[in-house]
Design an enzyme around this catalytic site. Structure first.
Site, PDB file in Angstrom:
ATOM      1  N   HIS A  83       0.775  -1.348   0.003  1.00 39.78           N
ATOM      2  CA  HIS A  83       0.077   0.134  -0.082  1.00 39.78           C
ATOM      3  C   HIS A  83       0.975   1.192  -0.098  1.00 39.78           C
ATOM      4  CE1 HIS A  83       0.572   0.966   4.382  1.00 39.78           C
ATOM      5  NE2 HIS A  83       0.494  -0.564   4.537  1.00 39.78           N
ATOM      6  N   ASP A  85      -0.175   4.312   1.142  1.00 41.11           N
ATOM      7  CA  ASP A  85      -0.630   5.320   2.233  1.00 41.11           C
ATOM      8  C   ASP A  85       0.442   5.118   3.550  1.00 41.11           C
ATOM      9  OD1 ASP A  85      -2.154   3.223   2.774  1.00 41.11           O
ATOM     10  OD2 ASP A  85      -3.157   4.218   4.205  1.00 41.11           O
ATOM     11  N   ASP A 146       6.433   1.517   6.569  1.00 43.52           N
ATOM     12  CA  ASP A 146       4.956   0.939   6.379  1.00 43.52           C
ATOM     13  C   ASP A 146       4.191   1.518   5.540  1.00 43.52           C
ATOM     14  OD1 ASP A 146       2.673  -0.636   6.985  1.00 43.52           O
ATOM     15  OD2 ASP A 146       2.279   0.283   8.945  1.00 43.52           O
ATOM     16  N   GLU A 180      -4.857   1.773   2.926  1.00 42.75           N
ATOM     17  CA  GLU A 180      -4.661   0.703   3.644  1.00 42.75           C
ATOM     18  C   GLU A 180      -4.775   1.048   5.281  1.00 42.75           C
ATOM     19  OE1 GLU A 180      -2.634  -2.619   6.002  1.00 42.75           O
ATOM     20  OE2 GLU A 180      -2.383  -0.621   6.045  1.00 42.75           O
ATOM     21  N   GLU A 181      -4.157   2.045   5.699  1.00 42.42           N
ATOM     22  CA  GLU A 181      -3.966   2.492   7.070  1.00 42.42           C
ATOM     23  C   GLU A 181      -5.284   2.784   7.716  1.00 42.42           C
ATOM     24  OE1 GLU A 181      -1.719   1.780   8.876  1.00 42.42           O
ATOM     25  OE2 GLU A 181       0.283   1.786   7.654  1.00 42.42           O
ATOM     26  N   ASP A 203       4.394  -6.641   3.562  1.00 44.36           N
ATOM     27  CA  ASP A 203       3.942  -5.806   4.682  1.00 44.36           C
ATOM     28  C   ASP A 203       4.105  -6.162   5.877  1.00 44.36           C
ATOM     29  OD1 ASP A 203       3.085  -2.959   5.583  1.00 44.36           O
ATOM     30  OD2 ASP A 203       0.873  -3.608   5.521  1.00 44.36           O
ATOM     31  N   HIS A 386       4.047   3.206  12.617  1.00 43.87           N
ATOM     32  CA  HIS A 386       3.141   4.425  13.046  1.00 43.87           C
ATOM     33  C   HIS A 386       4.012   5.332  14.097  1.00 43.87           C
ATOM     34  CE1 HIS A 386      -0.635   1.947  11.822  1.00 43.87           C
ATOM     35  NE2 HIS A 386       0.401   1.890  11.058  1.00 43.87           N
TER      36      HIS A 386
END
Length: 415
Positions: A83, A85, A146, A180-181, A203, A386
């Site tokens: 992904h 994002d 990520d 995705e997030e 991922d 994150h």
């Protein structure tokens, strides 16, 4: 992959410089237009490789095909997915990646905020990285490993396969998704257009890991309607919606049922958003468990807490809405054992010790698996997701490239 000059690091450094943060409050697809900035870059790089059908659709999804080069007609079509994002939790604007060459095994102090220290005690995987090259951000942003590490690894593996036609493989589809997030990474995926039989998200975290089990996940939104009146004349009348919401939060246990107090296969009830005034308030939660029955038990518990609180506010009401997010992929993967077995074989062929594990989270693969594309998650080398302390090892990224290439070969050989 002897005598191959990996491109994953250079690609990764380019990708993290593009802000692609998604927005959970947005109602558009994608949730932020800036995600398409990276998708366009990926399309152009794929076209430059000679992948002629690379395209981005109106929703920001990238599709591309590496054509089969085998004489076998029965090789399943494999998809590799990552992904574009990054998490809404920490800003992804102005990322300044730093490469720490030949990591010495000590704590890493990030230069733009000395309070951000990547401590070995907090990140035990660093003990396996001595002598490797570690990439971090500068301390004021997340890094974006990520999932831009996964993007770079898939792109590097595509480059290798295109430039090494002697490596036999079936048709390979590439899929790069937005959002995705924020739990919407598969909302606009065209499964028929994708045309793959099996998939792998790239991922995951530690070197050699394959994740074939995830949380099942729901979201809960509680909309509270209080009784509003002028505070100067409120005695016996006012029922403050903010205080009702606070009472609901206060009713949750302090030593269990939360992300900060659970581990392994334990699920949780996690408040993610609170806003409102004395008249109306909104509480949002994410609910997680490895079983659907456990998920429903936690939702029933939260509903009971709400009802108990509302009993003290007779004039107030609340709406309790559950929205399904994703389900444990293991339920589907167990029906297609080859998708896991072939990935474990590929990890071993890349010279790594393969480890299956559950993930206390989810990936696009969770929902793709229930959309007809069985899709476990292969490591990308991402760590401290994150957060401003996010990091990735260059050597782990290169190992992931090796594994992707090996996966393609294993499927061809076993067809």
């Amino acid at each position: 992959m002897e005598n191959y000059t990996y491109t994953a690091l250079d690609r990764f450094i380019r990708y993290v410089g593009i802000d692609t943060q998604s927005d959970p409050q947005s109602t558009t697809n994608p949730s932020t237009e800036k995600q398409k900035d990276l998708s366009r870059v990926l399309v152009q790089e794929l076209l430059d490789m000679g992948i002629a059908d690379a395209e981005m659709d109106e929703w920001g999804y990238v599709y591309a095909t590496i054509p089969a080069n085998t004489d076998k007609a029965s090789v399943p079509v494999i998809c590799f997915c990552s992904h574009v994002d990054t998490s809404p939790d920490v800003t992804g604007a102005g990322v300044k990646p730093i490469i720490h060459l030949k990591y010495d095994g000590k704590d890493i102090v990030l230069p733009d905020d000395n309070a951000q220290i990547i401590r070995v005690t907090d990140h035990p995987d660093l003990q396996n990285q001595v002598g490797n090259d570690i990439v971090t951000a500068s301390g004021t942003t997340l890094l974006g490993a990520d999932n831009k590490a996964g993007l770079a690894e898939i792109m590097d593996a595509a480059n290798y396969l295109i430039t090494h036609p002697d490596v036999k493989h079936g048709t390979i589809r590439l899929l790069f998704t937005p959002d995705e997030e924020v739990g919407r990474g598969t909302e606009k995926v065209d499964i028929q257009k994708l045309g793959a039989d099996y998939g792998y998200t790239i991922d995951g975290e530690s070197l050699g890991t394959l994740e074939d089990e995830t949380f099942s996940a729901d979201a809960v939104k509680i909309s509270i309607k209080g009784v509003s009146t002028h505070p100067g004349f409120a005695k016996g009348k006012l029922e403050n919606a903010i205080k009702i919401a606070a009472d609901v939060l206060a009713s949750l246990p302090k030593d269990t049922l939360s992300p900060e107090t659970t581990e392994a296969k334990e699920g949780f009830v996690h408040p993610t958003r609170l806003e409102g005034n004395q008249d109306q308030a909104v509480l949002e939660f994410i609910i997680r468990d490895f079983t659907e029955s456990g998920l429903h038990d936690k939702e029933a518990y939260l509903q009971d807490q709400l009802n108990t609180v509302l009993a003290r506010y007779p004039g107030s009401t609340a709406e309790f809405v559950v929205k399904e997010q994703y389900r444990n992929m293991k339920e589907m993967l167990d029906q297609h054992p080859a998708v896991v077995d072939n990935a474990l074989e590929a990890i071993g062929r890349a010279g790594l010790s393969a480890r299956q594990r559950s993930i206390r989270g989810g990936t696009d693969g969770s929902r793709l698996s229930f959309m007809g594309l069985p899709c476990p998650n292969i490591f990308a080398g991402e760590h401290a997701f994150h957060s401003r302390q996010e990091w990735v090892s260059v050597q782990d990224m290169q190992a992931a490239v090796d594994v992707i290439v090996q996966v393609a070969q294993v499927w061809e050989e076993r067809a």
